[in-house]
Design a protein around this motif. Structure first.
Motif, PDB file in Angstrom:
ATOM      1  N   GLN A  67      -5.865  -3.462  -6.200  1.00 23.58           N
ATOM      2  CA  GLN A  67      -4.984  -2.820  -7.187  1.00 23.58           C
ATOM      3  C   GLN A  67      -3.783  -2.173  -6.506  1.00 23.58           C
ATOM      4  O   GLN A  67      -2.655  -2.273  -6.999  1.00 23.58           O
ATOM      5  N   ASP A  68      -4.005  -1.519  -5.371  1.00 23.03           N
ATOM      6  CA  ASP A  68      -2.915  -0.811  -4.705  1.00 23.03           C
ATOM      7  C   ASP A  68      -1.913  -1.740  -4.044  1.00 23.03           C
ATOM      8  O   ASP A  68      -0.807  -1.300  -3.711  1.00 23.03           O
ATOM      9  N   ILE A  69      -2.264  -3.003  -3.827  1.00 21.22           N
ATOM     10  CA  ILE A  69      -1.236  -3.919  -3.333  1.00 21.22           C
ATOM     11  C   ILE A  69      -0.619  -4.728  -4.472  1.00 21.22           C
ATOM     12  O   ILE A  69       0.154  -5.639  -4.245  1.00 21.22           O
ATOM     13  N   GLY A  70      -0.974  -4.364  -5.721  1.00 16.75           N
ATOM     14  CA  GLY A  70      -0.245  -4.887  -6.858  1.00 16.75           C
ATOM     15  C   GLY A  70      -0.888  -6.013  -7.626  1.00 16.75           C
ATOM     16  O   GLY A  70      -0.207  -6.737  -8.358  1.00 16.75           O
ATOM     17  N   TYR A  71      -2.230  -6.147  -7.542  1.00 13.97           N
ATOM     18  CA  TYR A  71      -2.907  -7.262  -8.193  1.00 13.97           C
ATOM     19  C   TYR A  71      -4.148  -6.805  -8.952  1.00 13.97           C
ATOM     20  O   TYR A  71      -4.667  -5.706  -8.739  1.00 13.97           O
ATOM     21  N   LEU A  72      -4.617  -7.680  -9.815  1.00  9.32           N
ATOM     22  CA  LEU A  72      -5.870  -7.483 -10.530  1.00  9.32           C
ATOM     23  C   LEU A  72      -6.999  -8.105  -9.711  1.00  9.32           C
ATOM     24  O   LEU A  72      -6.962  -9.299  -9.421  1.00  9.32           O
ATOM     25  N   VAL A 101      -1.093   4.342   5.676  1.00 11.47           N
ATOM     26  CA  VAL A 101      -1.639   3.241   6.464  1.00 11.47           C
ATOM     27  C   VAL A 101      -1.398   3.489   7.949  1.00 11.47           C
ATOM     28  O   VAL A 101      -0.386   4.077   8.343  1.00 11.47           O
ATOM     29  N   ILE A 102      -2.363   3.021   8.750  1.00 14.57           N
ATOM     30  CA  ILE A 102      -2.188   2.945  10.197  1.00 14.57           C
ATOM     31  C   ILE A 102      -1.792   1.511  10.515  1.00 14.57           C
ATOM     32  O   ILE A 102      -2.416   0.563  10.028  1.00 14.57           O
ATOM     33  N   LEU A 103      -0.770   1.349  11.338  1.00 16.04           N
ATOM     34  CA  LEU A 103      -0.271   0.025  11.678  1.00 16.04           C
ATOM     35  C   LEU A 103      -0.551  -0.277  13.146  1.00 16.04           C
ATOM     36  O   LEU A 103      -0.302   0.557  14.020  1.00 16.04           O
ATOM     37  N   SER A 104      -1.062  -1.482  13.394  1.00 14.91           N
ATOM     38  CA  SER A 104      -1.332  -1.913  14.769  1.00 14.91           C
ATOM     39  C   SER A 104      -0.877  -3.347  14.949  1.00 14.91           C
ATOM     40  O   SER A 104      -1.032  -4.184  14.057  1.00 14.91           O
ATOM     41  N   ALA A 105      -0.345  -3.630  16.122  1.00 14.32           N
ATOM     42  CA  ALA A 105       0.099  -4.974  16.464  1.00 14.32           C
ATOM     43  C   ALA A 105      -0.185  -5.203  17.946  1.00 14.32           C
ATOM     44  O   ALA A 105      -0.828  -4.382  18.601  1.00 14.32           O
ATOM     45  N   ASP A 112       6.923   8.198   6.202  1.00 12.97           N
ATOM     46  CA  ASP A 112       5.883   9.167   6.527  1.00 12.97           C
ATOM     47  C   ASP A 112       4.474   8.743   6.141  1.00 12.97           C
ATOM     48  O   ASP A 112       3.499   9.321   6.644  1.00 12.97           O
ATOM     49  N   LEU A 113       4.326   7.802   5.246  1.00 12.84           N
ATOM     50  CA  LEU A 113       2.981   7.354   4.867  1.00 12.84           C
ATOM     51  C   LEU A 113       2.396   6.362   5.872  1.00 12.84           C
ATOM     52  O   LEU A 113       1.261   5.920   5.699  1.00 12.84           O
ATOM     53  N   SER A 114       3.146   6.035   6.905  1.00 14.49           N
ATOM     54  CA  SER A 114       2.656   5.097   7.909  1.00 14.49           C
ATOM     55  C   SER A 114       2.672   5.741   9.287  1.00 14.49           C
ATOM     56  O   SER A 114       3.421   6.677   9.556  1.00 14.49           O
ATOM     57  N   LEU A 124       0.834  -1.210   0.000  1.00 14.15           N
ATOM     58  CA  LEU A 124       0.000   0.000   0.000  1.00 14.15           C
ATOM     59  C   LEU A 124       0.863   1.252   0.000  1.00 14.15           C
ATOM     60  O   LEU A 124       0.601   2.202  -0.742  1.00 14.15           O
ATOM     61  N   VAL A 125       1.887   1.266   0.813  1.00 17.09           N
ATOM     62  CA  VAL A 125       2.794   2.423   0.854  1.00 17.09           C
ATOM     63  C   VAL A 125       3.517   2.576  -0.479  1.00 17.09           C
ATOM     64  O   VAL A 125       3.702   3.694  -0.983  1.00 17.09           O
TER      65      VAL A 125
END
Length: 233
Positions: free
Chosen positions: A191-196, A49-53, A68-70, A42-43
Motif C-alpha cells: 500500500q505504501d508504495i502505491g498499490y493494492l 527508509v535505510i538505503l544501502s548499495a 530527511d526520511l532517508s 515509501l518516502v
C-alpha cells in the motif's frame, strides 16, 4: 492510512486500518531502478527508509534526493538495524548477502523482488535456474528458518512500477508468503508504495510472480487480477 484484506477467495476486499507498519524500520538494499522506485514511493507515503548499495557514496546520493526520511548505511549495518529488508539486487547477490550476514537475518522480514534471470547478448531474459524452480523458494532455503520471507515488488519492470503507482483506483501487486503472521506487513508495504496488495498463496507460488510466470508483467485493477489468478490455477 487504509489497507485491505481479502474476505472471500479472490472476489472482494474490505478495508481496515493498521499503524504498526509505520513503526517498522525498512532497509532497501540495492539501488538500481527497482530499489530506487521502492524507496521513493515509501518516502512519498511518509515512511522512513535505510538505503544501502555497493558503496555508501551511491546510497548517499539518493539520500540527497529523498531528504530527511532517508539515511544511508553499509549493507551489513542496514540488515542489523532494519525490521524489514528489501533485497532489490540480482539473485546471485542475494545469495552472497545472505551467506555473509546469515545470523543477522534471524527473525527478520525479508522482501524478495528478484527474478532468476540474466540478459543474453540480444537483450532477452534467460532463466538461470531450473524451469520449474523459483528464486523465492531458493531464497527461503538460504535464509534462517526464523526469517519471514515475502515474495513481492518484482512483478513489474521498474518503469511500470513507477508509472502506475498511486493510481485511482489502485492497480494490483501480487505477493506470496508462507508466513501468515507477516501478511499485514506485506500488505502495508505494498500500500505504501502505491498499490493494492493481492495475496496469491504461500512461497511455492513464487514462480507465478517471476519473469515467465503467469502473474508477472501485468498492470491490472482488482477485477482483472481476479481473472488472472483464476486462470493461473
Amino acid at each position: 492510512m487504509i489497507f485491505f484484506k481479502r474476505v472471500v477467495c479472490v472476489q472482494s476486499w474490505e478495508a481496515f486500518s493498521i499503524m504498526d507498519f509505520k513503526n517498522k524500520t525498512v532497509a532497501v538494499i540495492g539501488l538500481g531502478n527497482i530499489g530506487k522506485t521502492i524507496a521513493r514511493n515509501l518516502v512519498k507515503s511518509g515512511h522512513s527508509v535505510i538505503l544501502s548499495a555497493r558503496t555508501l557514496e551511491h546510497a548517499q546520493l539518493l539520500v540527497k534526493e529523498l531528504g530527511d526520511l532517508s539515511s544511508a548505511e553499509e549493507v551489513t549495518q542496514s540488515i542489523r538495524d532494519a525490521d524489514i529488508i528489501v533485497l532489490a539486487v540480482w539473485l546471485k547477490d542475494i545469495k552472497e548477502i545472505i551467506a555473509t550476514n546469515k545470523e543477522l537475518f534471524v527473525n527478520k522480514v525479508v522482501i524478495d523482488p528478484s527474478n532468476p534471470i540474466k540478459i543474453d547478448g540480444s537483450g532477452n531474459p534467460q532463466k538461470i535456474i531450473g524451469v520449474n524452480e523459483s528464486s523465492g523458494e531458493e531464497i527461503k532455503r538460504w535464509l534462517p528458518a526464523s526469517s519471514k520471507l515475502i515474495k513481492a515488488l518484482g512483478t513489474l519492470a521498474a518503469s511500470l512500477l513507477s508509472e502506475n503507482a498511486f493510481s485511482d483506483p489502485r492497480n494490483v501487486l501480487f505477493y506470496a508468503t508462507s508466513a501468515q503472521d507477516v501478511r499485514l506487513t506485506a500488505e502495508s508495504l505494498i500500500q505504501d508504495i502505491g498499490y493494492l496488495p493481492y495475496y496469491v498463496g504461500d512461497i511455492t507460488e513464487s514462480i507465478k510472480l517471476e519473469v515467465f510466470g503467469s502473474l508477472n508483467g501485468h498492470v491490472v485493477n482488482l477485477d482483472a487480477a481476479n481473472k488472472l489468478v483464476k486462470d493461473s490455477l
